[in-house]
Design an enzyme around this catalytic site. Sequence first.
Site, PDB file in Angstrom:
ATOM      1  N   PRO A   1      48.822  41.959  46.421  1.00  0.00           N
ATOM      2  CA  PRO A   1      48.325  43.314  46.170  1.00  0.00           C
ATOM      3  C   PRO A   1      46.819  43.392  46.365  1.00  0.00           C
ATOM      4  CG  PRO A   1      48.667  42.162  44.091  1.00  0.00           C
ATOM      5  CD  PRO A   1      49.121  41.231  45.183  1.00  0.00           C
TER       6      PRO A   1
ATOM      7  N   SER B   1      49.895  47.492  45.611  1.00  0.00           N
ATOM      8  CA  SER B   1      48.809  47.412  44.629  1.00  0.00           C
ATOM      9  C   SER B   1      48.810  48.626  43.721  1.00  0.00           C
ATOM     10  CB  SER B   1      47.463  47.331  45.350  1.00  0.00           C
ATOM     11  OG  SER B   1      46.412  47.597  44.445  1.00  0.00           O
TER      12      SER B   1
ATOM     13  N   GLN C   1      52.666  45.807  41.748  1.00  0.00           N
ATOM     14  CA  GLN C   1      51.668  45.166  40.874  1.00  0.00           C
ATOM     15  C   GLN C   1      51.108  46.191  39.909  1.00  0.00           C
ATOM     16  OE1 GLN C   1      47.895  45.626  41.745  1.00  0.00           O
ATOM     17  NE2 GLN C   1      47.600  45.034  39.605  1.00  0.00           N
TER      18      GLN C   1
ATOM     19  N   TYR D   1      48.432  47.265  36.794  1.00  0.00           N
ATOM     20  CA  TYR D   1      47.323  47.106  35.844  1.00  0.00           C
ATOM     21  C   TYR D   1      47.725  47.879  34.592  1.00  0.00           C
ATOM     22  CZ  TYR D   1      44.099  45.054  39.233  1.00  0.00           C
ATOM     23  OH  TYR D   1      43.490  44.218  40.137  1.00  0.00           O
TER      24      TYR D   1
ATOM     25  N   THR E   1      48.981  41.964  36.595  1.00  0.00           N
ATOM     26  CA  THR E   1      47.724  41.245  36.830  1.00  0.00           C
ATOM     27  C   THR E   1      46.915  41.196  35.540  1.00  0.00           C
ATOM     28  OG1 THR E   1      47.742  41.866  39.143  1.00  0.00           O
ATOM     29  CG2 THR E   1      45.624  41.179  38.222  1.00  0.00           C
TER      30      THR E   1
ATOM     31  N   ARG F   1      30.279  41.742  40.104  1.00  0.00           N
ATOM     32  CA  ARG F   1      30.287  41.575  41.562  1.00  0.00           C
ATOM     33  C   ARG F   1      28.968  42.066  42.152  1.00  0.00           C
ATOM     34  NH1 ARG F   1      36.415  43.890  42.416  1.00  0.00           N
ATOM     35  NH2 ARG F   1      37.413  42.418  40.977  1.00  0.00           N
TER      36      ARG F   1
ATOM     37  N   LYS G   1      50.301  37.465  36.884  1.00  0.00           N
ATOM     38  CA  LYS G   1      49.339  37.043  37.922  1.00  0.00           C
ATOM     39  C   LYS G   1      47.978  36.772  37.280  1.00  0.00           C
ATOM     40  CE  LYS G   1      47.376  38.675  42.352  1.00  0.00           C
ATOM     41  NZ  LYS G   1      46.082  39.349  42.147  1.00  0.00           N
TER      42      LYS G   1
ATOM     43  N   SER H   1      46.255  32.219  40.238  1.00  0.00           N
ATOM     44  CA  SER H   1      45.326  33.018  41.051  1.00  0.00           C
ATOM     45  C   SER H   1      43.979  33.126  40.366  1.00  0.00           C
ATOM     46  CB  SER H   1      45.915  34.425  41.227  1.00  0.00           C
ATOM     47  OG  SER H   1      44.962  35.314  41.796  1.00  0.00           O
TER      48      SER H   1
ATOM     49  N   HIS I   1      42.170  35.662  41.569  1.00  0.00           N
ATOM     50  CA  HIS I   1      41.866  37.004  42.079  1.00  0.00           C
ATOM     51  C   HIS I   1      40.875  36.895  43.262  1.00  0.00           C
ATOM     52  CE1 HIS I   1      42.517  41.279  40.686  1.00  0.00           C
ATOM     53  NE2 HIS I   1      41.639  41.489  41.642  1.00  0.00           N
TER      54      HIS I   1
ATOM     55  N   ASP J   1      47.912  32.315  44.894  1.00  0.00           N
ATOM     56  CA  ASP J   1      47.030  32.894  45.914  1.00  0.00           C
ATOM     57  C   ASP J   1      45.609  32.461  45.641  1.00  0.00           C
ATOM     58  OD1 ASP J   1      45.581  34.680  44.200  1.00  0.00           O
ATOM     59  OD2 ASP J   1      47.008  36.289  44.563  1.00  0.00           O
ATOM     60  N   SER J   2      44.711  32.906  46.487  1.00  0.00           N
ATOM     61  CA  SER J   2      43.271  32.646  46.439  1.00  0.00           C
ATOM     62  C   SER J   2      42.897  31.509  47.377  1.00  0.00           C
ATOM     63  CB  SER J   2      42.784  32.326  45.019  1.00  0.00           C
ATOM     64  OG  SER J   2      43.037  33.435  44.154  1.00  0.00           O
ATOM     65  N   GLY J   3      42.542  31.885  48.590  1.00  0.00           N
ATOM     66  CA  GLY J   3      42.065  30.921  49.567  1.00  0.00           C
ATOM     67  C   GLY J   3      43.063  30.588  50.653  1.00  0.00           C
ATOM     68  N   VAL J   4      44.264  31.153  50.604  1.00  0.00           N
ATOM     69  CA  VAL J   4      45.243  30.858  51.661  1.00  0.00           C
ATOM     70  C   VAL J   4      44.789  31.535  52.954  1.00  0.00           C
ATOM     71  CG1 VAL J   4      47.637  31.146  52.405  1.00  0.00           C
ATOM     72  CG2 VAL J   4      47.124  30.757  49.978  1.00  0.00           C
TER      73      VAL J   4
HETATM   74  C1  LIG Z   1      39.474  43.861  48.233  1.00  0.00           C
HETATM   75  C2  LIG Z   1      40.432  43.233  47.257  1.00  0.00           C
HETATM   76  C3  LIG Z   1      41.141  44.066  46.400  1.00  0.00           C
HETATM   77  C4  LIG Z   1      42.064  43.513  45.501  1.00  0.00           C
HETATM   78  N1  LIG Z   1      42.812  44.353  44.716  1.00  0.00           N
HETATM   79  C5  LIG Z   1      43.742  43.826  43.897  1.00  0.00           C
HETATM   80  C6  LIG Z   1      44.591  44.683  43.148  1.00  0.00           C
HETATM   81  O1  LIG Z   1      44.550  45.896  43.252  1.00  0.00           O
HETATM   82  N2  LIG Z   1      45.483  44.098  42.309  1.00  0.00           N
HETATM   83  C7  LIG Z   1      45.591  42.734  42.178  1.00  0.00           C
HETATM   84  O2  LIG Z   1      46.403  42.266  41.394  1.00  0.00           O
HETATM   85  N3  LIG Z   1      44.819  41.921  42.904  1.00  0.00           N
HETATM   86  C8  LIG Z   1      43.915  42.432  43.763  1.00  0.00           C
HETATM   87  N4  LIG Z   1      43.153  41.592  44.524  1.00  0.00           N
HETATM   88  C9  LIG Z   1      43.379  40.134  44.443  1.00  0.00           C
HETATM   89  C10 LIG Z   1      44.454  39.694  45.444  1.00  0.00           C
HETATM   90  O3  LIG Z   1      45.720  40.082  45.031  1.00  0.00           O
HETATM   91  C11 LIG Z   1      44.448  38.154  45.562  1.00  0.00           C
HETATM   92  O4  LIG Z   1      44.543  37.587  44.290  1.00  0.00           O
HETATM   93  C12 LIG Z   1      43.212  37.622  46.283  1.00  0.00           C
HETATM   94  O5  LIG Z   1      42.889  38.455  47.380  1.00  0.00           O
HETATM   95  C13 LIG Z   1      43.427  36.209  46.751  1.00  0.00           C
HETATM   96  O6  LIG Z   1      42.247  35.663  47.288  1.00  0.00           O
HETATM   97  P1  LIG Z   1      42.016  35.535  48.888  1.00  0.00           P
HETATM   98  O7  LIG Z   1      42.160  36.915  49.428  1.00  0.00           O
HETATM   99  O8  LIG Z   1      40.611  35.060  49.019  1.00  0.00           O
HETATM  100  O9  LIG Z   1      43.018  34.588  49.400  1.00  0.00           O
HETATM  101  C14 LIG Z   1      42.236  42.116  45.433  1.00  0.00           C
HETATM  102  C15 LIG Z   1      41.519  41.293  46.303  1.00  0.00           C
HETATM  103  C16 LIG Z   1      40.640  41.832  47.223  1.00  0.00           C
HETATM  104  C17 LIG Z   1      39.918  40.920  48.182  1.00  0.00           C
END
Ligand SMILES: Cc1cc2nc3c(=O)[nH]c(=O)nc-3n(C[C@H](O)[C@H](O)[C@H](O)COP(=O)(O)O)c2cc1C
Length: 399
Positions: A74, A103, A125, A127, A153, A162, A266, A288, A290, A321-324
């Site tokens: 998402p 999302s 997903q 919030y 999440t 940020r 998540k 994750s 995020h 997730d995160s870094g794939v």
């Molecule tokens: C621009 C952006 C918006 C995101 N929005 C959401 C969101 O709405 N809900 C959520 O659970 N995670 C959100 N995420 C986190 C992603 O689901 C995911 O955990 C993350 O992108 C993984 O890291 P990677 O993209 O570097 O691999 C967001 C990430 C990015 C980059």
Amino acid sequence: MTWDALVGRARRAMTTAGFAYVEGGAGRESTMRANRDAFESWQLVPRVLRDVSRRDTSIELFGRTIPAPLLLGPVGVASMAHPDGDVAVARAAAATGVPMVFSNQASKPMEECAAVMGDAPRWFQLYWSTVDELVSSFLARAEKCGCEAVVVTLDTTMLGWRGRDLDLGSLPFARGLGIAQYTSDPVFQRLAAERPADPRPRPTPGAIRTLLDMSRAHPGRFLDNLRSPLPAAAVRTFLETYSRPSISWDDLAWLREQTSLPIVLKGVLHPDDARLALDHGVDGLVVSTHGGRQVDGSVGALDALPAVVAAVDGRIPVLLDSGVRGGADVLKAVALGATAVLLGRPWVYGLAAGGEAGVREVIENVLAELDLTLGLVGATTIAEAADITLVRRGALVPG
Ligand SMILES: Cc1cc2nc3c(=O)[nH]c(=O)nc-3n(C[C@H](O)[C@H](O)[C@H](O)COP(=O)(O)O)c2cc1C
């Protein structure tokens, strides 16, 4: 094909603020680096002389066979990458059979995405809002849209620190972007309409730009929206209700009553939280960070995976997730015990670079690299690749 070229094309296609929002992370962005460093430091140890002429990357997840251990994670505010936003993503996901996680902060209502997906798999997903009635409404809509799981999440009860967005004074939601699940929701519409009118801000250039953005993003005709108090009321209502930082383990029982769908948490990184999740009857986890957007200086997701997998001991699926960034990354996660992984930024960059076709290309490239690398490490199925002896921890190559 190369990561740098994809990011470069996305950067050129997006506004400065839009790209900063997607690319940026929390604080000094050390968690973003930790996520990638973890993937770099775990190394595959291929096997040879095994018949890998026939391979199958599919897996079963919550009773559904999917083409690979891969989902689209998402990601909010997809409209900053491409005007078709989530609908383009939904089309690409459906074309490949890779599940899409809608999302909570989408730019298009879930119903519009579901409408273009046929029978293809999708999850929702959540919030957790301060308004229970809104949470229930989102869940009911997700069920009606054919979502097969709810991802809650938990790492974003408050928005992380940020720097890139703060430098630019940029928060998409404050301009009415990424709140389409809300503005399309009957409960939310009532809350926004009941809100007492706010005084109009002074007409500075910034305020006028915001008014234009909000009026464009809000459902209905732009000119009507310009004169209506509703777009601004929706933004304020959203900002006041979007998250409840007080949620705790006890609240999960209430959530369980609201939906019959599998509940996936998540943002779990600590093995004790994985144990608590099991105690509370949760159906799955996503390890994750995020994407390094919330806690600066946190453990990289792949480094957190083994302890969570050990705590869960096969009782529920553990996603990551995160870094794939490619198919080999998927295999490393699988070898370390992940059931599947979610793609984040890669599909957003594909969307920015080429809309629906761009997302599709990104997915297909990951799938192709996964299939090839599966064979090249000597495995023919994902179950065979779920083998800890196929990875070792190497020295980190500074990169
Ligand atoms: C621009 C952006 C918006 C995101 N929005 C959401 C969101 O709405 N809900 C959520 O659970 N995670 C959100 N995420 C986190 C992603 O689901 C995911 O955990 C993350 O992108 C993984 O890291 P990677 O993209 O570097 O691999 C967001 C990430 C990015 C980059």
